[in-house]
Design an enzyme around this catalytic site. Structure first.
Site, PDB file in Angstrom:
ATOM      1  CG  ASN A  22      -0.255   0.102   2.519  1.00 49.74           C
ATOM      2  OD1 ASN A  22       0.968  -0.067   2.577  1.00 49.74           O
ATOM      3  ND2 ASN A  22      -0.979   0.375   3.581  1.00 49.74           N
ATOM      4  CG  ASN A  33      -0.338  -1.544  10.096  1.00 46.77           C
ATOM      5  OD1 ASN A  33      -1.136  -1.322   9.188  1.00 46.77           O
ATOM      6  ND2 ASN A  33       0.899  -1.997   9.877  1.00 46.77           N
ATOM      7  CB  THR A  62      12.180  -8.805  15.110  1.00 44.27           C
ATOM      8  OG1 THR A  62      13.330  -8.263  15.789  1.00 44.27           O
ATOM      9  CG2 THR A  62      10.969  -8.567  15.980  1.00 44.27           C
ATOM     10  CB  SER A  67      10.227  -0.964  20.803  1.00 41.57           C
ATOM     11  OG  SER A  67       9.950  -1.817  19.702  1.00 41.57           O
ATOM     12  CE1 TYR A 111       8.526  -4.398  13.980  1.00 42.75           C
ATOM     13  CE2 TYR A 111      10.536  -4.301  15.274  1.00 42.75           C
ATOM     14  CZ  TYR A 111       9.813  -4.838  14.229  1.00 42.75           C
ATOM     15  OH  TYR A 111      10.363  -5.808  13.436  1.00 42.75           O
ATOM     16  CG  HIS A 112      11.293  -5.081  19.163  1.00 43.66           C
ATOM     17  ND1 HIS A 112      11.824  -3.819  19.316  1.00 43.66           N
ATOM     18  CD2 HIS A 112      12.086  -5.708  18.267  1.00 43.66           C
ATOM     19  CE1 HIS A 112      12.898  -3.708  18.532  1.00 43.66           C
ATOM     20  NE2 HIS A 112      13.087  -4.836  17.886  1.00 43.66           N
ATOM     21  CE  LYS A 115       7.743  -7.600  12.792  1.00 47.57           C
ATOM     22  NZ  LYS A 115       7.485  -8.121  11.443  1.00 47.57           N
ATOM     23  NE  ARG A 151      22.024   5.649  13.470  1.00 48.40           N
ATOM     24  CZ  ARG A 151      21.460   4.722  14.236  1.00 48.40           C
ATOM     25  NH1 ARG A 151      20.303   4.190  13.891  1.00 48.40           N
ATOM     26  NH2 ARG A 151      22.043   4.296  15.345  1.00 48.40           N
ATOM     27  NE  ARG A 171      16.719   1.929  19.869  1.00 48.25           N
ATOM     28  CZ  ARG A 171      16.479   1.132  18.822  1.00 48.25           C
ATOM     29  NH1 ARG A 171      16.317  -0.168  19.013  1.00 48.25           N
ATOM     30  NH2 ARG A 171      16.418   1.615  17.603  1.00 48.25           N
ATOM     31  CD  GLU A 198      19.273  -0.545  23.784  1.00 44.79           C
ATOM     32  OE1 GLU A 198      18.621  -1.346  23.104  1.00 44.79           O
ATOM     33  OE2 GLU A 198      20.058   0.291  23.297  1.00 44.79           O
TER      34      GLU A 198
END
Lengths: 401, 401
Positions: B32, B118, B144, B179, B181-182, B185, B241, B326, B328
């Site tokens: 998309n 999402n 991941t 996170s 995001y993680h 998953k 990066r 972060r 961590e």
């Protein structure tokens, strides 16, 4: 203590709100009444004729002089939730405001997605609102024993120390939830652990067993305070459903062999456990897990106990074994620890003949409200489309299927 | 083999689609293009000037005579996804169509909720669509390595056998994602395991490490096929990066001590791992987990390798330690198993000076497209509101903050 009860119009929420109010805490309820809407969707209703929330809290005030503030709102609406957190400045928030039925989540894709989005977003919103506006508040979140599944090892309270290849760590107990609903609770648990770690929030995750009973001391004060008693296959918890079945001479619906063993507790212990959690808050940054149940039973054991208690009251009840609509072990090892709440002062109400009699008598009292059709298992885990919408026969008022 | 690549316009998805097409598989992409939209949102762009998908597949056809079908669509739209599954009748579906950035998910509440809804809804939709229309299809899902966190024991591939109080079981490896995001998953992984169990689906969950590199054999055929190369703090993977930073003489941004150790792999191994999974499908009802990486490095090691390689090319590069944005461990034990893909035939491309040179040369080639502002860490895990929207100075085209 200033306590918010999210989902305070529901089965556990209402009993908890009254109990805490009765103990002198300042209680505010937030609820969007969607649980009542689901009954309309399913063509079901609670066995007991519950009153609208406004009438309930008015009756409570008239009986006790105690007020409970009520807010109509959905915790997935962040603007609303965060404004209420700012307004109420709670010292503890008790989060019951989730879709709590495994079969409901297994009806079809739409119900699965709804359950996970609703529960995950509501809890995320609450975590963010606490971090932003009330970071010292103690979050008490209802989880479920069903998060663990039925592993072949003892179930610990949230975390397990693992020795592996000569090294050791204490890690979250592995989860094997058995429905999209139970999965949503596992998602919540992981989100909560993370939020406590990064933001220093304090949280207690109560992995509750299957609740039975309907009367607490407060609810029993007056008919106007009566609590829900769900007996349908979607929202009814198993022992309540068995009592409703017994009351109308319907065979008890045991799924498969009935060796499915779970943790159970009386609703009077639910409310006490919540108070114990409130009075003994988790530390900053701590995500504590308590297994909240008092006894283990297999489903068949409960059916047999119900049958025996019904016999004493002069009712003949059969036990029917249906093919298990769920995908689960019908016989398995099960030994789940549950000492942390007892260590903090819980005195369990164990399942007694007196309690079973009381449940059966309530079911008999309201038996004219029971629809036997609603107790047969119709949501099958193996199917992705379980149509629960019944066409009603207008002439007879009965299902047309 | 008929293979659908969901998210085939993205970094790993594009390289995978070309690789599989080049191997003679029939490939269909669904995307998309929201990844391109996120660049606009963040004021960022890929280092490499990628073409629109339509131009890319046209160039691929002109170069190789091979066609790739492209569908514009969002996997959270069930009607669309299920109709495509019915139309394509895939033997394997590769699911890259998720929001994949940890910092993006940590920007604020809206981004956290978006990421989880999402990703979870897209994967739920896919599970339902496969069950309903293509139940024998093999689902290959990108997970991941970050799902595991950094436990103090060896990390196994998805499951761990635990001995506890004299009993034993093999259970999902405990997850400690770092996170929102993680976490999404981890939610997906639990949902997948359950769907395989109840519906007999076949799935492979690829817990991928951090990917580096941009050139695969197919992408290198022509400038028109060039792949993404993200270097910004939100979507840039760390080694890419560092190379971009080195190319413009910017100090390498190491977070904290830099002892954060993770699994890494070359994008040429990503595409090969996917093919290996396709060619060796999971069994019906099996939810198999492979740890998809080839080497472990600490972030500081990668910075030092980049510094040394840059020096060889005549570039002077400093290493800057920033406070870790972060939450961590900056130093920790880390030993993750990753033998299953090797057992099935993976021949790793280990990180070499030649590869670092190639990456640095690409970064130098496109260095006029680099915006140094985008590489500094601005999304802080401890804050719930990280404003990534920059007011632009219209006169200079530079950020006004």
């Amino acid at each position: 203590m200033r306590i918010m009860v999210l989902g305070g119009d529901g089965y556990c929420g209402w009993a908890t709100a009254l109990y805490l109010s009765g103990k002198g805490h300042s209680v505010a309820i937030v609820d969007n009444f969607v649980r009542r809407q689901w009954d309309h969707e399913l063509g079901a209703q609670t066995l007991t004729p519950i009153r609208p929330l406004a009438d309930r809290v008015k009756a409570w005030y008239e009986l006790t002089g105690r007020t409970i503030d009520c807010y109509n709102g959905d915790v997935t609406d962040y603007d609303l939730l965060s404004s209420l957190i700012q307004e109420c400045e709670p010292e503890a928030v008790i989060h019951f405001a989730e879709q709590r039925s495994a079969p409901y989540s297994m009806i079809d894709r739409r119900h699965a997605v709804f359950t996970q989005v609703n529960n995950v977003v509501g809890t995320l919103n609450l975590l963010f609102a606490l971090r932003e506006y009330q970071p010292d508040c103690h979050l008490i979140k209802l989880g479920t024993m069903g998060e663990y599944g039925t592993p072949n090892i003892d179930i610990e309270e949230g975390y397990i120390t693992i020795e592996h290849n000569g090294r050791k760590d204490t890690l979250p107990f592995p989860k094997q939830p058995g429905s999209f609903y139970h999965l949503s609770k596992v998602h919540d648990s992981h989100n909560m652990m993370f939020a406590c770690k990064i933001w220093g929030l304090r949280a207690t995750d109560l992995n509750q067993g299957v609740v039975y009973g309907t009367l607490t001391e407060e609810v029993a004060l007056d008919e106007a305070l009566i609590n829900r008693f769900d007996y349908d296959e979607v929202f009814g918890t198993v022992l309540n459903r068995f009592c409703a079945q017994a009351a109308i001479g319907h065979a008890l619906t045991v799924y498969g062999k009935g060796g499915q063993t779970r943790g159970f507790l009386d609703i009077r212990d639910t409310v006490r456990c919540i108070e114990i959690a409130c009075l003994n808050p988790a530390g900053r940054g701590e995500c504590r897990v308590f297994n909240q149940f008092t006894e283990q039973f297999s489903v068949l054991q409960l059916a047999q106990l119900t049958q025996a208690a019904a016999k004493e009251l002069g009712m003949r009840v059969e036990i029917d074994h249906h093919p298990d609509p769920r995908v689960e072990a019908e016989e398995h090892y099960y030994n789940a620890k549950h000492s942390k709440l007892v260590d903090l002062g819980l005195k369990p109400h164990l399942l007694s003949n007196a309690l079973l009699d009381s449940l059966l008598n309530i079911a008999v009292k309201y038996k004219d409200r029971i629809d036997a059709q609603l107790m047969l298992p119709r949501v099958n885990w193996r199917s992705t489309r379980n149509d629960r919408r019944l066409a009603m026969n207008v002439a007879t008022g009965t299902p047309a299927v």
